[in-house]
Design a protein around this motif. Structure first.
Motif, PDB file in Angstrom:
ATOM      1  N   VAL A 113      73.539  27.323  60.119  1.00 47.15           N
ATOM      2  CA  VAL A 113      73.730  26.419  58.978  1.00 47.15           C
ATOM      3  C   VAL A 113      72.900  26.933  57.797  1.00 47.15           C
ATOM      4  N   THR A 114      73.528  27.066  56.667  1.00 44.47           N
ATOM      5  CA  THR A 114      72.833  27.473  55.443  1.00 44.47           C
ATOM      6  C   THR A 114      72.735  26.284  54.492  1.00 44.47           C
ATOM      7  N   ASP A 115      71.745  26.370  53.576  1.00 42.65           N
ATOM      8  CA  ASP A 115      71.527  25.303  52.596  1.00 42.65           C
ATOM      9  C   ASP A 115      71.606  25.908  51.194  1.00 42.65           C
ATOM     10  N   PRO A 116      72.712  25.733  50.480  1.00 45.38           N
ATOM     11  CA  PRO A 116      72.867  26.333  49.140  1.00 45.38           C
ATOM     12  C   PRO A 116      71.777  25.914  48.159  1.00 45.38           C
ATOM     13  N   GLU A 117      71.298  24.679  48.249  1.00 43.52           N
ATOM     14  CA  GLU A 117      70.266  24.216  47.324  1.00 43.52           C
ATOM     15  C   GLU A 117      68.966  24.977  47.549  1.00 43.52           C
ATOM     16  N   LYS A 118      68.612  25.184  48.808  1.00 42.97           N
ATOM     17  CA  LYS A 118      67.394  25.939  49.101  1.00 42.97           C
ATOM     18  C   LYS A 118      67.548  27.407  48.709  1.00 42.97           C
ATOM     19  N   ASP A 119      68.764  27.928  48.826  1.00 44.22           N
ATOM     20  CA  ASP A 119      68.994  29.316  48.411  1.00 44.22           C
ATOM     21  C   ASP A 119      68.736  29.486  46.919  1.00 44.22           C
ATOM     22  N   LYS A 120      69.129  28.493  46.110  1.00 44.35           N
ATOM     23  CA  LYS A 120      68.868  28.551  44.662  1.00 44.35           C
ATOM     24  C   LYS A 120      67.371  28.536  44.385  1.00 44.35           C
ATOM     25  N   LEU A 121      66.640  27.697  45.113  1.00 41.37           N
ATOM     26  CA  LEU A 121      65.190  27.624  44.932  1.00 41.37           C
ATOM     27  C   LEU A 121      64.531  28.944  45.328  1.00 41.37           C
ATOM     28  N   ARG A 122      65.036  29.571  46.379  1.00 42.11           N
ATOM     29  CA  ARG A 122      64.477  30.862  46.806  1.00 42.11           C
ATOM     30  C   ARG A 122      64.692  31.925  45.725  1.00 42.11           C
ATOM     31  N   GLN A 123      65.852  31.905  45.085  1.00 42.69           N
ATOM     32  CA  GLN A 123      66.121  32.869  44.021  1.00 42.69           C
ATOM     33  C   GLN A 123      65.168  32.656  42.851  1.00 42.69           C
ATOM     34  N   GLN A 124      64.892  31.393  42.506  1.00 38.17           N
ATOM     35  CA  GLN A 124      63.955  31.117  41.425  1.00 38.17           C
ATOM     36  C   GLN A 124      62.551  31.588  41.794  1.00 38.17           C
ATOM     37  N   ALA A 125      62.169  31.397  43.055  1.00 41.25           N
ATOM     38  CA  ALA A 125      60.829  31.776  43.499  1.00 41.25           C
ATOM     39  C   ALA A 125      60.673  33.287  43.585  1.00 41.25           C
ATOM     40  N   GLN A 126      61.771  34.006  43.744  1.00 37.20           N
ATOM     41  CA  GLN A 126      61.686  35.446  43.939  1.00 37.20           C
ATOM     42  C   GLN A 126      61.061  36.156  42.736  1.00 37.20           C
ATOM     43  N   SER A 127      61.428  35.721  41.505  1.00 39.14           N
ATOM     44  CA  SER A 127      60.880  36.379  40.318  1.00 39.14           C
ATOM     45  C   SER A 127      59.370  36.171  40.227  1.00 39.14           C
ATOM     46  N   VAL A 128      58.877  35.009  40.680  1.00 43.54           N
ATOM     47  CA  VAL A 128      57.444  34.747  40.662  1.00 43.54           C
ATOM     48  C   VAL A 128      56.746  35.623  41.707  1.00 43.54           C
ATOM     49  N   SER A 129      57.339  35.729  42.878  1.00 41.63           N
ATOM     50  CA  SER A 129      56.758  36.576  43.927  1.00 41.63           C
ATOM     51  C   SER A 129      56.674  38.029  43.463  1.00 41.63           C
ATOM     52  N   GLN A 130      57.701  38.482  42.749  1.00 39.33           N
ATOM     53  CA  GLN A 130      57.702  39.857  42.254  1.00 39.33           C
ATOM     54  C   GLN A 130      56.616  40.054  41.206  1.00 39.33           C
ATOM     55  N   ALA A 131      56.447  39.063  40.316  1.00 44.53           N
ATOM     56  CA  ALA A 131      55.407  39.162  39.281  1.00 44.53           C
ATOM     57  C   ALA A 131      54.018  39.219  39.912  1.00 44.53           C
ATOM     58  N   ILE A 132      53.791  38.430  40.941  1.00 47.10           N
ATOM     59  CA  ILE A 132      52.502  38.448  41.636  1.00 47.10           C
ATOM     60  C   ILE A 132      52.307  39.780  42.352  1.00 47.10           C
ATOM     61  N   GLY A 133      53.393  40.317  42.894  1.00 47.39           N
ATOM     62  CA  GLY A 133      53.305  41.570  43.631  1.00 47.39           C
ATOM     63  C   GLY A 133      52.936  42.762  42.775  1.00 47.39           C
ATOM     64  N   THR A 134      53.106  42.660  41.441  1.00 48.75           N
ATOM     65  CA  THR A 134      52.766  43.779  40.550  1.00 48.75           C
ATOM     66  C   THR A 134      51.287  43.806  40.170  1.00 48.75           C
ATOM     67  N   ILE A 135      50.514  42.819  40.579  1.00 48.33           N
ATOM     68  CA  ILE A 135      49.100  42.751  40.174  1.00 48.33           C
ATOM     69  C   ILE A 135      48.294  43.913  40.758  1.00 48.33           C
ATOM     70  N   GLY A 136      48.436  44.144  42.042  1.00 50.61           N
ATOM     71  CA  GLY A 136      47.716  45.237  42.682  1.00 50.61           C
ATOM     72  C   GLY A 136      46.209  45.019  42.667  1.00 50.61           C
ATOM     73  N   GLU A 137      45.460  46.137  42.614  1.00 48.32           N
ATOM     74  CA  GLU A 137      44.002  46.053  42.587  1.00 48.32           C
ATOM     75  C   GLU A 137      43.554  45.468  41.247  1.00 48.32           C
ATOM     76  N   VAL A 138      42.659  44.489  41.318  1.00 50.82           N
ATOM     77  CA  VAL A 138      42.250  43.762  40.121  1.00 50.82           C
ATOM     78  C   VAL A 138      41.144  44.517  39.387  1.00 50.82           C
TER      79      VAL A 138
END
Length: 282
Positions: A113-138
């Motif tokens: 069973v898939t949840d389309p609403e949660k899939d949309k939220l995951r897509q929105q969260a992905q750009s934030v995860s990518q932005a955090i992932g570019t920080i690297g060593e501070v």
């Protein structure tokens, strides 16, 4: 179609039983040995339903009192009419029946069973995860990258934040950056203090050298000029513009209180890295 076949076999079984009764014979008793469980669709979205079918071995046996089983009712539920998708995930469903010789359980069918609403939220969260992932060593140069990631996090809907798996990395990066900034500020303050002490020591050495100068070297019959009174003026520092002002400067009124600091001498202000105001020329 499979349900129709089951009904046809059942009808044939009834007709045969009538014939055997009519001629005075008894039908041989057929014992159920297996149940085969199938579903129309094995992939559903939350809120969808699907039909299922149960075949018997031997065929044509009429089933009564079937039991319906879902291994996770938070994902799918099943009753005699249909299977309903209620939550995201994968689970299995089956049917069983209890006979005189024991319980017979069908094969298990996996349903996702898939949840389309949660899939949309995951897509929105992905750009934030990518932005955090570019920080690297501070480092101190990481501040713009961290600021962008924090801005994206703040703009993310609350219900989508649960899908950002590296949010702790952002918090740790901000803490590390602040620590580096505090360390730099402490080092700059220490350097300024060292410069002030060095300047003070130089003045003391000059004064001591003057006091130790022989009287013969002093010019004769030369009136001693009155020494200038020591300056007691307090200078106002602008921590934002890095300028220092006389206490009477009109620019002070424009300064925020949070940007104000003081120095007891012109030399101290310069040692701390401040330059004189061009209006009051301190």
């Amino acid at each position: 179609m499979k349900q129709l076949q089951t009904r046809i076999f059942s009808a044939i079984a009834v007709l045969l039983s009538v014939c055997f009764v009519f001629v005075g014979c008894e039908l041989p008793k057929r014992e159920l040995t297996n149940l085969t469980f199938t579903v129309t669709s094995e992939t559903l979205e939350v809120g969808d339903t699907t039909e299922f079918d149960v075949e018997t071995t031997p065929t044509g046996i009429i089933l009564k009192h079937l039991e319906y089983q879902s291994d996770d009712t938070d994902i799918v539920t099943i009753n005699q009419d249909e299977i309903s998708a209620v939550g995201e995930g994968t689970t299995t469903v089956s049917v069983s029946i209890t006979t005189e010789k024991g319980k017979i359980v069908s094969n298990k069918v996996s349903i996702t069973v898939t949840d389309p609403e949660k899939d949309k939220l995951r897509q929105q969260a992905q750009s934030v995860s990518q932005a955090i992932g570019t920080i690297g060593e501070v480092t101190l140069d990481s501040e713009p990258t961290i600021a962008v990631a924090r801005e994206k996090w703040n703009e993310l809907p609350e219900e989508a934040k649960q899908f950002v798996t590296n949010s702790e990395t952002l918090t740790q990066a901000e803490t590390a950056l602040q620590s580096l900034k505090d360390q730099k500020a402490a080092e700059e303050a220490a350097a300024a203090e060292a410069a002030r002490q060095q300047e003070e020591q130089r003045k003391q050495q000059e004064q001591q050298a003057q006091r130790q100068q022989p009287a013969a070297q002093q010019p004769k019959n030369t009136p001693t000029a009155p020494s200038a009174p020591a300056s007691t003026e307090t200078y106002i520092l602008n921590t934002n513009t890095k300028k220092f002002h006389r206490s009477s400067c009109g620019d002070i009124k424009k300064m925020k209180d949070s940007n104000k600091a003081t120095a007891s001498s012109r030399e101290e202000a310069i040692a701390k890295g401040y330059s004189p105001c061009k209006h009051c020329n301190p």
